[in-house]
Design an enzyme around this catalytic site. Structure first.
Site, PDB file in Angstrom:
ATOM      1  N   CYS A  38      45.144  40.065  38.188  1.00 16.16           N
ATOM      2  CA  CYS A  38      44.736  39.908  39.015  1.00 16.16           C
ATOM      3  C   CYS A  38      46.111  40.990  39.591  1.00 16.16           C
ATOM      4  O   CYS A  38      47.018  40.127  39.779  1.00 16.16           O
ATOM      5  CB  CYS A  38      44.487  38.607  39.975  1.00 16.16           C
ATOM      6  SG  CYS A  38      44.796  39.134  41.546  1.00 16.16           S
ATOM      7  N   ASN A  47      39.124  38.320  35.667  1.00 19.55           N
ATOM      8  CA  ASN A  47      37.716  38.053  35.744  1.00 19.55           C
ATOM      9  C   ASN A  47      37.620  36.938  34.922  1.00 19.55           C
ATOM     10  O   ASN A  47      38.267  36.630  33.465  1.00 19.55           O
ATOM     11  CB  ASN A  47      37.432  39.357  34.535  1.00 19.55           C
ATOM     12  CG  ASN A  47      37.244  40.981  35.794  1.00 19.55           C
ATOM     13  OD1 ASN A  47      36.570  40.589  36.553  1.00 19.55           O
ATOM     14  ND2 ASN A  47      37.579  42.008  34.744  1.00 19.55           N
ATOM     15  N   HIS A  95      36.250  36.137  40.297  1.00 16.49           N
ATOM     16  CA  HIS A  95      37.838  36.088  38.978  1.00 16.49           C
ATOM     17  C   HIS A  95      37.855  34.161  38.987  1.00 16.49           C
ATOM     18  O   HIS A  95      37.605  33.618  39.589  1.00 16.49           O
ATOM     19  CB  HIS A  95      38.545  36.716  40.460  1.00 16.49           C
ATOM     20  CG  HIS A  95      38.636  38.753  39.527  1.00 16.49           C
ATOM     21  ND1 HIS A  95      39.734  39.205  40.045  1.00 16.49           N
ATOM     22  CD2 HIS A  95      37.008  39.577  40.167  1.00 16.49           C
ATOM     23  CE1 HIS A  95      39.053  40.454  39.455  1.00 16.49           C
ATOM     24  NE2 HIS A  95      37.973  40.491  39.763  1.00 16.49           N
ATOM     25  N   ASP A 135      36.183  46.861  34.326  1.00 17.26           N
ATOM     26  CA  ASP A 135      36.720  46.358  35.232  1.00 17.26           C
ATOM     27  C   ASP A 135      37.605  45.637  34.052  1.00 17.26           C
ATOM     28  O   ASP A 135      38.947  45.907  35.000  1.00 17.26           O
ATOM     29  CB  ASP A 135      36.139  45.505  35.850  1.00 17.26           C
ATOM     30  CG  ASP A 135      36.829  45.060  37.167  1.00 17.26           C
ATOM     31  OD1 ASP A 135      37.613  45.070  37.598  1.00 17.26           O
ATOM     32  OD2 ASP A 135      36.478  43.917  36.961  1.00 17.26           O
TER      33      ASP A 135
END
Lengths: 311, 311
Positions: A239, A248, A208, A15
């Site tokens: 983001c 994150n 997040h 991610d």
């Protein structure tokens, strides 16, 4: 009451790296995953078997999985979007598959070109294949705690998506604050209700820190019975809707707070900080965005100054 | 249970600017205080009547207090370290005096050249003068939630300092995480015990976000009955022990989270963000260190993209 231990799923290699524009060499990814596997995290989300054209950064998923050392006790998770990806994940011997579904239709259409239920339809054979092969499945609910296009997502929608996953045999769900908009009242409410409504399911939180609330949200998650959390070393992963903002929540920030609170994660914080401060910036070419990487741990004491000041 | 409203003490003009090396012109300070006074905060900590040689940045305290507009309903607070400062604060017509005392001896010696009890001795005539003149007094406990030299400060020490203030007639206390080391378990424990042990006192929390825990700490403070919080526009004010790290929790981050949770602060978040993004950086020559100033508010929606991606 807070639990006495919690599990950390390190999602930086998938991610996190997915958000990086510059391709990170395969050998660097393998070295990072290997190092993360030895920090004490329960799971490393290693890569994604998404179409290489969709995420060129992770086009080397197969080589990465073939190249890493498997540390006993560590779960190696991969993102699996479709049957083709599932077949590759099976070949690669991934322990756990992360399934992705957006709780909100507009985010689902934006990401997967179909609404939530159409996207679920497409996951059915993936889930069947996973269950058949006794793979651990994590049903992801992106935007469950807020959507960049729709705003608040009603609890009824989250409930229904969890219920649909559950009916297909997925008992572990990841509730995501994909763009960092959730507040502690929402997280408390959502997680309490999910635990009450689905007592045979377990829930993890994917948070997040875009608006600084990740650790507050994690705290109420703990109070509501969540004991597994996604986090990303060095806060890897931005983001997309707030360039320059945090993405994150950083693994070292999570582990640091939990350690102070006496909640055992099994993670060696010094080792994780070392990666956040050195290996991660070298891999991605920019510094880590984490409070503890910048400030140091709370228990590092300073010598009292000799020089005395005017008051 | 969380309360339905909370009060914000804006400490940027004093605690924030004090950390800035470049002198901020008096007119700029006055403009900033005036603007902050109109955002809906309950209190503005405007300046400090400390010795000008100790804090050259605030050497213009008298001019600042004489130059500002007093907005009805807003409390104008100033830091008062000694009798000379108290006399100046009286002349300036400050509504509230912030008294400073370190809960740990080594921090007290470093800051005030004397241990905690010696420093308290020196505050006695200040407190007497304040009570005589019906000034609102806030008894500050720096390092109550952790000391950079000693680490954890025992609750018994915090209890005894609060008790000493109380015996002198100070009923409002500021419990400070001066260097941003407190965790939610500590804050929960400390604030619950203080409320139980001193039912006739009120407590406010002064939190730093140095290690990302400020909003989590604020949340447990709320749950433990605290309804007044210090915060600094744009996160003004660093941490002297962690250069480059965050200091005071940013007012806009606090207001944003509370607003999402349905807790009314009376603060106009848009106005506060405007100051954090423009007036503050112009005043101090660097950008604001706050999540919401960077990322925007949670409820700003984005248009769903036209272009659809490969999944």
């Amino acid at each position: 009451m807070s639990p006495t231990s919690a599990r950390i799923r390190e999602v930086g290699p998938r991610d996190g790296l997915q958000a990086e524009h510059e391709f990170v060499p395969t050998a660097t990814k393998i070295a990072l995953i290997n190092a993360l596997s030895r920090t004490g995290v329960s799971t490393v989300q290693a890569t994604s078997f998404v179409h290489p054209r969709a995420v060129p950064q992770l086009a080397d998923a197969g080589e990465v999985m073939a190249g890493i050392d498997r540390v006993p006790g560590v779960t190696y998770s991969v993102l699996v979007p479709n049957v083709r990806g599932a077949e590759r994940a099976l070949d690669a011997g991934a322990d756990e598959w992360d399934l992705m579904l957006s709780a909100s239709d507009s985010h689902s259409r934006s990401n997967a070109n179909r609404n939530t239920w159409e996207a679920l339809e497409r996951l059915k054979p993936v889930i069947a294949l996973g269950l058949e092969n006794s793979v651990s499945l994590v049903g992801g609910l992106a935007t469950a705690l807020g959507c960049p296009f729709e705003g608040k997502v009603p609890y009824s929608r989250v409930h229904d998506v969890v219920g649909a996953y559950r009916d297909l045999g997925v008992r572990k769900l990841s509730i995501a604050d994909t763009v960092g908009v959730a507040d502690p009242a929402l997280v408390r409410d959502t997680m309490s209700r999910l635990h009450a409504d689905f007592p045979d399911c377990s829930f993890l939180l994917h948070l997040h820190n875009t608006r600084g609330m990740a650790l507050a949200n994690l705290l109420v998650g703990l109070d509501a019975g969540v004991t597994e959390f996604d986090a990303s070393v060095g806060g890897l992963g931005g983001c997309p809707f707030a360039p320059g903002a945090s993405g994150n929540v950083a693994t070292e920030d999570v582990v640091h707070m939990l350690q102070l609170m006496g909640i055992d994660t099994g993670v060696d914080l010094e080792a994780m900080l070392e990666l956040a401060r050195h290996m991660v910036p070298e891999a991605v070419g920019h510094v880590a965005d984490s409070s503890v990487a910048r400030a140091g741990v709370s228990w590092d004491l300073h010598p009292a100054p000799e020089k005395q000041q005017l008051a």
